[in-house]
Design an enzyme around this catalytic site. Structure first.
Site, PDB file in Angstrom:
ATOM      1  N   GLU A  41      39.333  47.916  45.962  1.00  0.00           N
ATOM      2  CA  GLU A  41      39.097  46.518  46.299  1.00  0.00           C
ATOM      3  C   GLU A  41      38.285  46.412  47.589  1.00  0.00           C
ATOM      4  O   GLU A  41      38.614  47.043  48.598  1.00  0.00           O
ATOM      5  CB  GLU A  41      40.435  45.786  46.465  1.00  0.00           C
ATOM      6  N   LYS A 132      38.395  37.308  43.162  1.00  0.00           N
ATOM      7  CA  LYS A 132      39.857  37.359  43.104  1.00  0.00           C
ATOM      8  C   LYS A 132      40.441  35.958  43.012  1.00  0.00           C
ATOM      9  O   LYS A 132      40.153  35.083  43.838  1.00  0.00           O
ATOM     10  CB  LYS A 132      40.397  38.081  44.341  1.00  0.00           C
ATOM     11  N   CYS A 171      43.643  44.188  42.737  1.00  0.00           N
ATOM     12  CA  CYS A 171      44.900  44.297  43.478  1.00  0.00           C
ATOM     13  C   CYS A 171      46.064  43.550  42.815  1.00  0.00           C
ATOM     14  O   CYS A 171      46.361  43.784  41.647  1.00  0.00           O
ATOM     15  CB  CYS A 171      44.648  43.814  44.902  1.00  0.00           C
TER      16      CYS A 171
END
Length: 320
Positions: A41, A132, A171
């Site tokens: 990430e 994200k 994540c």
């Protein structure tokens, strides 16, 4: 097919040098016959590790503002030179690449940073950029929330002629049931999860996703230490010595067994040979979006619009 994660150190806060290092890893992967390579990430640009160790929630703190501005300056744009060079390397070495970046948008949201997972096809270039959906805990002080535009699964053909479908999440998005279901519903054979870098994060989720989705689960994490932080970072004098993240890259098979257990502290490619027939074998008794789903009872709707604060249209400027 050979798949791999780069359990690697970034060039934190240095987008040009970071891109060069990503290209080196892609070249190494290509030399080793890897078809699919994943990075952690925000590997390009760097994870905002400082927030939790420098009192980052202090309101209107000048030093925290300076740190954010430095971080935003290190972000990259999707059509910028760094990703163009990386895409050229993926094409040259025939490696489908999932790369976590700190993204700065080229439109009106230039004052915000996004944790974005970019999928780069060797033949087509960038095929998706997944921002994200929900930054986690202190990350919300640095990253803006994304949208569903990048929730996509991609097909590509490996060196030996086998076609595979692959998708990826950032994540703790991998703990979001709806996000995982969207990936499985896209027909994933391989699920990529990108992490800041910690065995404690990947040791459970990697096997869980493999078992739930009956997919090969590829987790990629970054290694980061105090020595990786540039001397001109505004908060460098307040940073403790030692390691901040330890990597944790790992690969699990569709039956939940380890092909590569989480790796801590060592820079190298974490590689596994995968037989896609194993995906079909494990779905004999459980297919989460096929014979073991109940679409008459449950329904998932995914909004893939790229969100913006305003629709400014595309009318040309008139000087008349």
């Amino acid at each position: 097919m050979r798949i791999a994660a780069a359990n690697a150190r970034p060039r934190w806060g240095q987008p040009d040098a970071g891109a060069e290092r990503v290209i080196d890893w892609i070249a190494q992967a290509g030399a080793e016959g890897v078809d699919l390579l994943a990075f952690g990430e925000t590997h390009l640009g760097g994870y905002p590790f400082w927030v939790s160790i420098t009192d980052g929630a202090r309101w209107d703190a000048p030093d925290q503002k300076q740190a954010f501005a430095y971080y935003l300056d290190a972000a990259v744009e999707l059509e910028g030179p760094q990703l163009r060079l990386i895409s050229e390397a993926a094409a040259e070495h025939r490696v489908f690449t999932y790369l976590g970046i700190v993204e700065r948008r080229a439109d009106t949201a230039r004052g915000s940073a996004y944790a974005t997972l970019v999928a780069i096809d060797p033949g087509r270039g960038i095929v998706s950029a997944h921002r994200k959906l929900q930054p986690t805990y202190e990350e919300r002080l640095v990253w803006a929330s994304g949208d569903g535009n990048g929730l996509r699964v991609h097909s590509f053909t490996g060196r030996e002629g086998e076609t595979v479908r692959v998708g990826g999440l950032n994540c703790w998005e991998n703990w979001m049931p709806q996000a995982r279901l969207a990936m499985y519903a896209g027909g994933e054979d391989i699920h990529v999860s990108a992490w800041p870098g910690a065995v404690r994060n990947t040791i459970d989720m990697t096997r869980f996703a493999a078992l739930e989705g009956r997919v090969f689960s590829l987790a990629a994490g970054t290694i980061l230490s105090r020595s990786d932080i540039p001397a001109d970072f505004p908060l460098v004098a307040r940073l403790p010595d030692g390691d901040y993240t330890d990597g944790g890259s790992a690969i699990a098979a569709p039956d939940g067994t380890w092909l590569q257990e989480p790796l801590a502290g060592e820079e190298r490619l974490v590689v596994a040979e995968v037989d896609l027939a194993k995906v079909r074998e494990e779905r004999q008794n459980f297919d989460p979006t096929g014979h073991y789903s109940r679409p008459d009872v449950f329904e998932l709707s995914v909004d893939r619009r790229r969100l913006a604060v305003a629709d400014l249209g595309d009318d040309p400027v008139s000087l008349d």
